[in-house]
Write a protein that holds these residues in place. Structure first.
Motif, short mmCIF file in Angstrom:
data_model
loop_
_atom_site.label_atom_id
_atom_site.label_comp_id
_atom_site.label_asym_id
_atom_site.label_seq_id
_atom_site.Cartn_x
_atom_site.Cartn_y
_atom_site.Cartn_z
N MET A 45 0.97 -1.29 -0.07
CA MET A 45 -0.01 0.03 0.01
C MET A 45 0.99 1.29 -0.04
O MET A 45 0.35 2.29 0.56
CB MET A 45 -0.95 -0.15 1.13
CG MET A 45 -1.97 -1.06 1.06
SD MET A 45 -3.03 -1.16 -0.45
CE MET A 45 -3.61 0.71 -0.34
N LYS A 49 -3.84 4.15 -3.94
CA LYS A 49 -4.50 2.71 -3.66
C LYS A 49 -5.33 2.68 -5.08
O LYS A 49 -6.11 3.60 -5.62
CB LYS A 49 -5.50 2.72 -2.58
CG LYS A 49 -5.96 1.54 -2.37
CD LYS A 49 -7.08 1.71 -1.17
CE LYS A 49 -7.97 0.23 -0.78
NZ LYS A 49 -8.60 -0.27 -1.96
N PRO A 54 -7.06 -4.39 -3.19
CA PRO A 54 -6.32 -3.95 -2.06
C PRO A 54 -4.81 -3.72 -2.31
O PRO A 54 -3.97 -4.20 -1.48
CB PRO A 54 -6.52 -5.20 -1.31
CG PRO A 54 -6.43 -6.36 -1.94
CD PRO A 54 -7.15 -5.78 -3.35
N SER A 56 -1.72 -1.17 -4.42
CA SER A 56 -1.35 0.19 -4.93
C SER A 56 -1.09 0.41 -6.36
O SER A 56 -0.84 -0.77 -6.99
CB SER A 56 -0.32 0.90 -3.91
OG SER A 56 1.11 0.46 -4.37
#
Length: 84
Positions: A45, A49, A54, A56
């Motif tokens: 992350m 995002k 979930p 980046s």
């Protein structure tokens, strides 16, 4: 560059398969596999995002780059043994 050296390099390049839906499926599968491997990244992350995933944006771009490199290797390997 010496023209005879350039000719020798170009004459030794093997024929690569042209694009077919099978090759597209292989590239897509390898990219998906690389995307699944990103869930094992320790800090996925870092950065902006992705909207639905979930991970980046830099992680996603890196996974797609790695998936395409992996897919090209698979395609060249399969075409070398005559499976494609």
């Amino acid at each position: 560059m010496n023209p005879s050296l350039l000719f020798a390099l170009l004459s030794s390049v093997p024929n690569t398969p042209s694009w077919t839906p099978t090759i597209g499926i292989i590239i897509s599968g390898c990219s998906f596999l690389a995307l699944l491997l990103t869930f094992k990244v320790s800090k996925p992350m870092v950065g902006m995002k992705m909207p639905l995933l979930p991970i980046s944006v830099p992680t996603f771009i890196g996974a797609m780059c790695f998936g395409h490199i992996l897919g090209v290797g698979v395609i060249l390997g399969l075409s070398n043994i005559g499976a494609i």
